[in-house]
Design a protein around this motif. Structure first.
Motif, short mmCIF file in Angstrom:
data_model
loop_
_atom_site.label_atom_id
_atom_site.label_comp_id
_atom_site.label_asym_id
_atom_site.label_seq_id
_atom_site.Cartn_x
_atom_site.Cartn_y
_atom_site.Cartn_z
N UNK A 35 -4.78 0.94 12.41
CA UNK A 35 -4.94 1.85 13.54
C UNK A 35 -4.46 3.25 13.17
N UNK A 36 -3.32 3.32 12.49
CA UNK A 36 -2.79 4.62 12.07
C UNK A 36 -3.72 5.30 11.08
N UNK A 37 -4.38 4.51 10.25
CA UNK A 37 -5.25 5.05 9.22
C UNK A 37 -6.65 5.40 9.72
N UNK A 97 1.42 3.28 8.09
CA UNK A 97 0.04 3.76 8.04
C UNK A 97 -0.05 5.25 8.28
N UNK A 98 0.80 5.76 9.16
CA UNK A 98 0.83 7.20 9.45
C UNK A 98 1.31 8.01 8.25
N UNK A 99 2.25 7.45 7.50
CA UNK A 99 2.87 8.18 6.40
C UNK A 99 2.08 8.09 5.09
N UNK A 100 1.25 7.08 4.97
CA UNK A 100 0.49 6.90 3.72
C UNK A 100 -0.67 7.88 3.64
N UNK A 101 -1.17 8.07 2.44
CA UNK A 101 -2.40 8.84 2.25
C UNK A 101 -3.56 8.12 2.93
#
Length: 267
Positions: free
Chosen positions: A161-163, A200-204
């Motif tokens: 969802x974050x991605x 997920x928010x912090x990843x590329x």
């Protein structure tokens, strides 16, 4: 800045909450019923594929990959494909994943087609949607979230969802976390799901990757390059809850396990 693209032809632009609630009830009653996941996605992920495709085109390699329109499920399912990768690579981890789970590379694609008339249509948006689908198992490998337990699936749903965006992912993750409070009498499961979202928010942005190249990259180096963090809360929940609570063992799943057949778990 990503381009603005028109909506998917033939869509209403409205979310189908009735279908979503019907599907989530079935999914929570039987975590093996992965078909319901795709029903929820089609009902709630209004506009997310179009936005994702626009963002994809704006990446350095996105235009080329969109032009080539490689069907990853077809490539991954080719005989001997998973055997080519050196030890320690993402591809080698994928090979081990297939062996340990009993899944096939095109198994999720087959499930996604049930009840859908648009899954395989020839359209850029549909192709991008299949790309999101076909990289799901690679994301299990990259994040460390197990695919054969509800805890791992729920955490990856939150990460996704974050991605990717799309309310369907959030709907499933939130429902699984709420169910866990009743089933486990603990917040460990819910904390792992929230951690998945934060990671997920912090990843590329993983959908911008060339997965045929990524498969040859050392797994640890790929995780570091993409900013994928160790799932501490997930590992704690997995350890302390134990396999039964982590998996929400349903009667169907138990029967399938006793028969020695591979399963596809959802949240």
């Amino acid at each position: 800045m990503a381009a603005t693209l028109p909506p998917f032809p033939g869509t209403t632009g409205r979310r189908d909450w009735r279908t979503a609630f019907e599907a989530i009830r079935k999914l929570l009653a039987n975590g093996d019923d992965t078909v319901q996941v795709f029903r929820i996605m089609r009902a709630l992920n209004v506009g997310s594929t179009e936005r994702g495709y626009a963002r994809f085109l704006a990446t350095p390699e996105g235009g080329r990959m969109a032009y080539e329109r490689v069907e990853l499920a077809t490539i991954f399912a080719q005989p001997g494909f998973a055997d080519q990768f050196a030890p320690g690579t993402v591809g080698a981890a994928y090979r081990d994943f297939l062996v340990s789970t009993g899944y096939s590379a095109d198994g999720l694609a087959a499930v996604s087609r049930e009840g859908s008339e648009i899954e395989d249509i020839v359209h850029p948006y549909a192709w991008f949607g299949r790309r999101v689908r076909d990289t799901h198992d690679i994301w299990h490998i990259m994040t460390g979230y197990k695919a054969d337990e509800s805890l791992g699936e729920a955490a990856l749903v939150a990460f996704s969802y974050a991605q990717v965006g799309g309310l369907g992912w959030a709907f499933i993750g939130a429902a699984a976390a709420l169910k866990s409070l009743r089933v486990t009498k603990s917040t460990l499961f819910a904390k792992a799901v929230w951690e998945g979202y934060r990671h997920g928010r912090k990843a590329q942005w993983l959908q911008g990757e060339d997965y045929l190249k990524l498969m040859h990259e050392p797994l640890d180096a790929a995780r570091a390059r993409l900013g994928i963090r160790q799932p501490v809360a997930y590992l704690k929940a997995q350890r302390e809850l134990g396999p039964e609570l982590a998996s929400y063992l349903s009667e169907r799943r138990q029967a399938t396990a006793e028969a020695g057949e591979p399963q596809r778990l959802a949240a």
